[in-house]
Write a protein that holds these residues in place. Structure first.
Motif, PDB file in Angstrom:
ATOM      1  N   SER A  54       0.816  -1.211   0.000  1.00 56.80           N
ATOM      2  CA  SER A  54       0.000   0.000   0.000  1.00 56.80           C
ATOM      3  C   SER A  54       0.849   1.260   0.000  1.00 56.80           C
ATOM      4  O   SER A  54       1.987   1.280   0.489  1.00 56.80           O
ATOM      5  CB  SER A  54      -0.922   0.024   1.226  1.00 56.80           C
ATOM      6  OG  SER A  54      -1.801  -1.071   1.235  1.00 56.80           O
ATOM      7  N   THR A  55       0.281   2.313  -0.531  1.00 56.69           N
ATOM      8  CA  THR A  55       0.821   3.665  -0.387  1.00 56.69           C
ATOM      9  C   THR A  55      -0.262   4.507   0.278  1.00 56.69           C
ATOM     10  O   THR A  55      -1.444   4.136   0.264  1.00 56.69           O
ATOM     11  CB  THR A  55       1.176   4.285  -1.747  1.00 56.69           C
ATOM     12  OG1 THR A  55      -0.042   4.504  -2.494  1.00 56.69           O
ATOM     13  CG2 THR A  55       2.123   3.387  -2.537  1.00 56.69           C
ATOM     14  N   PRO A  56       0.115   5.643   0.872  1.00 57.66           N
ATOM     15  CA  PRO A  56      -0.916   6.497   1.474  1.00 57.66           C
ATOM     16  C   PRO A  56      -2.023   6.859   0.483  1.00 57.66           C
ATOM     17  O   PRO A  56      -3.201   6.914   0.859  1.00 57.66           O
ATOM     18  CB  PRO A  56      -0.119   7.725   1.912  1.00 57.66           C
ATOM     19  CG  PRO A  56       1.255   7.207   2.163  1.00 57.66           C
ATOM     20  CD  PRO A  56       1.472   6.152   1.113  1.00 57.66           C
ATOM     21  N   GLU A  57      -1.634   7.052  -0.778  1.00 60.54           N
ATOM     22  CA  GLU A  57      -2.628   7.423  -1.787  1.00 60.54           C
ATOM     23  C   GLU A  57      -3.520   6.233  -2.151  1.00 60.54           C
ATOM     24  O   GLU A  57      -4.751   6.353  -2.221  1.00 60.54           O
ATOM     25  CB  GLU A  57      -1.925   7.963  -3.035  1.00 60.54           C
ATOM     26  CG  GLU A  57      -1.223   9.300  -2.840  1.00 60.54           C
ATOM     27  CD  GLU A  57       0.111   9.176  -2.104  1.00 60.54           C
ATOM     28  OE1 GLU A  57       0.609  10.206  -1.601  1.00 60.54           O
ATOM     29  OE2 GLU A  57       0.657   8.047  -2.022  1.00 60.54           O
ATOM     30  N   SER A  58      -2.911   5.058  -2.378  1.00 57.30           N
ATOM     31  CA  SER A  58      -3.707   3.893  -2.784  1.00 57.30           C
ATOM     32  C   SER A  58      -4.650   3.432  -1.677  1.00 57.30           C
ATOM     33  O   SER A  58      -5.736   2.920  -1.946  1.00 57.30           O
ATOM     34  CB  SER A  58      -2.792   2.740  -3.202  1.00 57.30           C
ATOM     35  OG  SER A  58      -2.107   2.181  -2.080  1.00 57.30           O
ATOM     36  N   ALA A  59      -4.240   3.612  -0.434  1.00 56.04           N
ATOM     37  CA  ALA A  59      -5.075   3.199   0.704  1.00 56.04           C
ATOM     38  C   ALA A  59      -5.963   4.334   1.210  1.00 56.04           C
ATOM     39  O   ALA A  59      -6.703   4.153   2.183  1.00 56.04           O
ATOM     40  CB  ALA A  59      -4.193   2.690   1.839  1.00 56.04           C
ATOM     41  N   ASN A  60      -5.845   5.489   0.566  1.00 54.96           N
ATOM     42  CA  ASN A  60      -6.658   6.655   0.941  1.00 54.96           C
ATOM     43  C   ASN A  60      -6.475   7.009   2.421  1.00 54.96           C
ATOM     44  O   ASN A  60      -7.442   7.265   3.148  1.00 54.96           O
ATOM     45  CB  ASN A  60      -8.138   6.403   0.633  1.00 54.96           C
ATOM     46  CG  ASN A  60      -8.957   7.681   0.626  1.00 54.96           C
ATOM     47  OD1 ASN A  60      -8.427   8.759   0.320  1.00 54.96           O
ATOM     48  ND2 ASN A  60     -10.224   7.580   0.973  1.00 54.96           N
ATOM     49  N   VAL A  61      -5.223   7.019   2.852  1.00 56.39           N
ATOM     50  CA  VAL A  61      -4.904   7.357   4.238  1.00 56.39           C
ATOM     51  C   VAL A  61      -4.642   8.856   4.342  1.00 56.39           C
ATOM     52  O   VAL A  61      -3.792   9.400   3.627  1.00 56.39           O
ATOM     53  CB  VAL A  61      -3.660   6.586   4.727  1.00 56.39           C
ATOM     54  CG1 VAL A  61      -3.277   7.030   6.128  1.00 56.39           C
ATOM     55  CG2 VAL A  61      -3.939   5.094   4.707  1.00 56.39           C
ATOM     56  N   SER A  62      -5.375   9.505   5.217  1.00 56.85           N
ATOM     57  CA  SER A  62      -5.190  10.941   5.419  1.00 56.85           C
ATOM     58  C   SER A  62      -5.477  11.280   6.878  1.00 56.85           C
ATOM     59  O   SER A  62      -5.866  10.413   7.678  1.00 56.85           O
ATOM     60  CB  SER A  62      -6.123  11.746   4.512  1.00 56.85           C
ATOM     61  OG  SER A  62      -7.453  11.694   4.993  1.00 56.85           O
ATOM     62  N   LEU A  63      -5.325  12.534   7.217  1.00 57.91           N
ATOM     63  CA  LEU A  63      -5.600  12.980   8.580  1.00 57.91           C
ATOM     64  C   LEU A  63      -7.074  12.831   8.953  1.00 57.91           C
ATOM     65  O   LEU A  63      -7.417  12.895  10.131  1.00 57.91           O
ATOM     66  CB  LEU A  63      -5.156  14.433   8.761  1.00 57.91           C
ATOM     67  CG  LEU A  63      -3.635  14.654   8.817  1.00 57.91           C
ATOM     68  CD1 LEU A  63      -3.303  16.138   8.756  1.00 57.91           C
ATOM     69  CD2 LEU A  63      -3.033  14.031  10.083  1.00 57.91           C
ATOM     70  N   GLU A  64      -7.931  12.615   7.956  1.00 57.77           N
ATOM     71  CA  GLU A  64      -9.347  12.393   8.275  1.00 57.77           C
ATOM     72  C   GLU A  64      -9.517  11.173   9.185  1.00 57.77           C
ATOM     73  O   GLU A  64     -10.372  11.174  10.076  1.00 57.77           O
ATOM     74  CB  GLU A  64     -10.164  12.200   6.994  1.00 57.77           C
ATOM     75  CG  GLU A  64     -10.315  13.450   6.150  1.00 57.77           C
ATOM     76  CD  GLU A  64     -11.224  14.518   6.767  1.00 57.77           C
ATOM     77  OE1 GLU A  64     -11.867  14.232   7.796  1.00 57.77           O
ATOM     78  OE2 GLU A  64     -11.278  15.624   6.208  1.00 57.77           O
ATOM     79  N   GLN A  65      -8.698  10.122   8.989  1.00 66.42           N
ATOM     80  CA  GLN A  65      -8.795   8.950   9.871  1.00 66.42           C
ATOM     81  C   GLN A  65      -8.327   9.271  11.284  1.00 66.42           C
ATOM     82  O   GLN A  65      -8.808   8.689  12.253  1.00 66.42           O
ATOM     83  CB  GLN A  65      -7.993   7.776   9.300  1.00 66.42           C
ATOM     84  CG  GLN A  65      -8.677   7.096   8.126  1.00 66.42           C
ATOM     85  CD  GLN A  65      -8.096   7.521   6.801  1.00 66.42           C
ATOM     86  OE1 GLN A  65      -7.565   8.624   6.652  1.00 66.42           O
ATOM     87  NE2 GLN A  65      -8.171   6.648   5.808  1.00 66.42           N
ATOM     88  N   ILE A  66      -7.379  10.188  11.388  1.00 70.70           N
ATOM     89  CA  ILE A  66      -6.949  10.630  12.716  1.00 70.70           C
ATOM     90  C   ILE A  66      -8.099  11.348  13.421  1.00 70.70           C
ATOM     91  O   ILE A  66      -8.335  11.142  14.619  1.00 70.70           O
ATOM     92  CB  ILE A  66      -5.707  11.545  12.597  1.00 70.70           C
ATOM     93  CG1 ILE A  66      -4.483  10.729  12.173  1.00 70.70           C
ATOM     94  CG2 ILE A  66      -5.442  12.284  13.913  1.00 70.70           C
ATOM     95  CD1 ILE A  66      -4.112   9.607  13.133  1.00 70.70           C
ATOM     96  N   ILE A  67      -8.817  12.174  12.679  1.00 72.24           N
ATOM     97  CA  ILE A  67      -9.974  12.856  13.265  1.00 72.24           C
ATOM     98  C   ILE A  67     -11.035  11.829  13.679  1.00 72.24           C
ATOM     99  O   ILE A  67     -11.684  11.979  14.721  1.00 72.24           O
ATOM    100  CB  ILE A  67     -10.569  13.879  12.269  1.00 72.24           C
ATOM    101  CG1 ILE A  67      -9.480  14.826  11.753  1.00 72.24           C
ATOM    102  CG2 ILE A  67     -11.697  14.671  12.944  1.00 72.24           C
ATOM    103  CD1 ILE A  67      -8.733  15.577  12.819  1.00 72.24           C
TER     104      ILE A  67
END
Length: 355
Positions: A266-279
């Protein structure tokens, strides 16, 4: 907004990864081009300059050195004495940063107040304030060494890291705390050191709750309700920390932010990982607590990974500032946002540091 980060492996980056944290992010990245000895090379996100740029003026800065038994396949030192010596080398690096005017150690309430006041001034290059935290207690040769560590400024400690340890079982292992673990907890409580329950496996966590009644927090933990892995804490564990007036720091390691992450794929982009998950994790903890008093940031940035395994919208630690705006969009008030960005952990320290 001023930021308190409850977990940064600064000395590990300096001593184990050979990074000069007085350099800029760009200089460190350039120096690591072509290196493949460690994951995350050339993808660093933390430097002292970047911390100043992001107003991250105070942090829990770790010492970390694992002792591994003969039958343990994890990387680490062959004896607790070697592990202890390595933590002392890490301490020497922090002290050298103080001598260079880059950092300042906080060991009591008065120093904390003075440092917070300094960061409200217009002084151009302020030192980064740090409190020492030991991640994994295996370098504590025996319980008497905890007094030596406290005298050197240690103010928080996690009994275990990964695997089975001397004093508790950590991530990816199963077991309790045993006699040595109970002795360590007793000494932690006597000295008034903050117990960091991060990385404790479920059995060790609950045994610790039975045997410990002092101040505790989870410096870098997310919610198992959102990512079903034992590295995260269950709602019951989070409620226990909340009931004991503790604080949970949310962590920015991608595999702890999304259940779809595949290591090495995975990459942050392919897995759609962003600070939104932190929120999402912050909001989940606030919903469990019924208020915003028990959550903060424990980023763990550059904790064995770089931006290749972090949120896509985080290039450097200065991007932690984006959390404020995202919380505002979710309806959090400015007062609540300030508590999450710094106030909850600072209030905890004000109550639990020595005078």
């Amino acid at each position: 907004m001023f930021i308190f980060d409850a977990h940064l492996d600064l000395s590990m980056n300096a001593m184990d990864w050979n990074r000069d944290l007085t350099w800029s992010i760009e200089e460190i990245r350039k120096s690591e081009q072509g290196l493949t000895d460690k994951p995350g090379r050339g993808n660093n996100t933390v430097s002292l300059e970047a911390m100043r740029q992001g107003n991250v003026g105070l942090c829990m800065a770790t010492q970390i050195a694992r002792y591994v038994h003969k039958d343990n396949t994890l990387p680490g030192w062959k004896s607790p004495q070697q592990a202890w010596a390595h933590t002392q080398g890490q301490l020497a690096w922090y002290k050298s940063m103080e001598e260079a005017g880059e950092m300042v150690q906080i060991i009591n309430k008065n120093q904390l107040d003075d440092h917070l006041a300094l960061w409200k001034t217009d002084e151009e290059k302020k030192p980064i304030g740090y409190l020492l935290s030991l991640e994994g207690a295996d370098s504590i040769v025996d319980v008497s060494y905890l007094q030596k560590a406290f005298d050197s400024g240690l103010r928080a400690i996690g009994p275990a890291h990964y695997g089975p340890g001397t004093y508790a079982h950590g991530t990816n292992s199963v077991g309790g705390i045993g006699t040595k673990g109970r002795e360590l907890l007793k000494e932690i409580q006597r000295l008034g050191i903050i117990l960091d329950v991060t990385h404790l496996c479920d059995l060790s966590f609950w045994e610790t709750m039975v045997n410990y009644d002092g101040p505790l927090w989870a410096s870098h933990n997310n919610c198992r309700a959102l990512v079903n892995h034992h590295r995260q804490f269950t709602d019951e564990q989070l409620k226990e920390i909340i009931a004991r007036k503790g604080v949970i720091g949310v962590v920015l390691d991608a595999w702890m932010m999304t259940p779809t992450w595949e290591r090495g794929v995975s990459t942050p982009e392919s897995a759609n990982v962003s600070l939104e998950q932190i929120i999402d994790n912050i909001d989940h903890i606030c919903q469990l607590a019924g208020n915003t008093n028990h959550v903060g940031i424990g980023s763990d940035l550059d904790g064995g990974f770089g931006k290749e395994q972090g949120p896509a919208d985080v290039d450097t630690i200065a991007d932690l500032q984006k959390i404020s705006g995202l919380l505002e969009k979710r309806g959090y008030s400015n007062n609540d946002i300030e508590k999450i960005m710094n106030g909850n952990f600072i209030t905890f320290l004000e109550k639990n540091l020595p005078n």
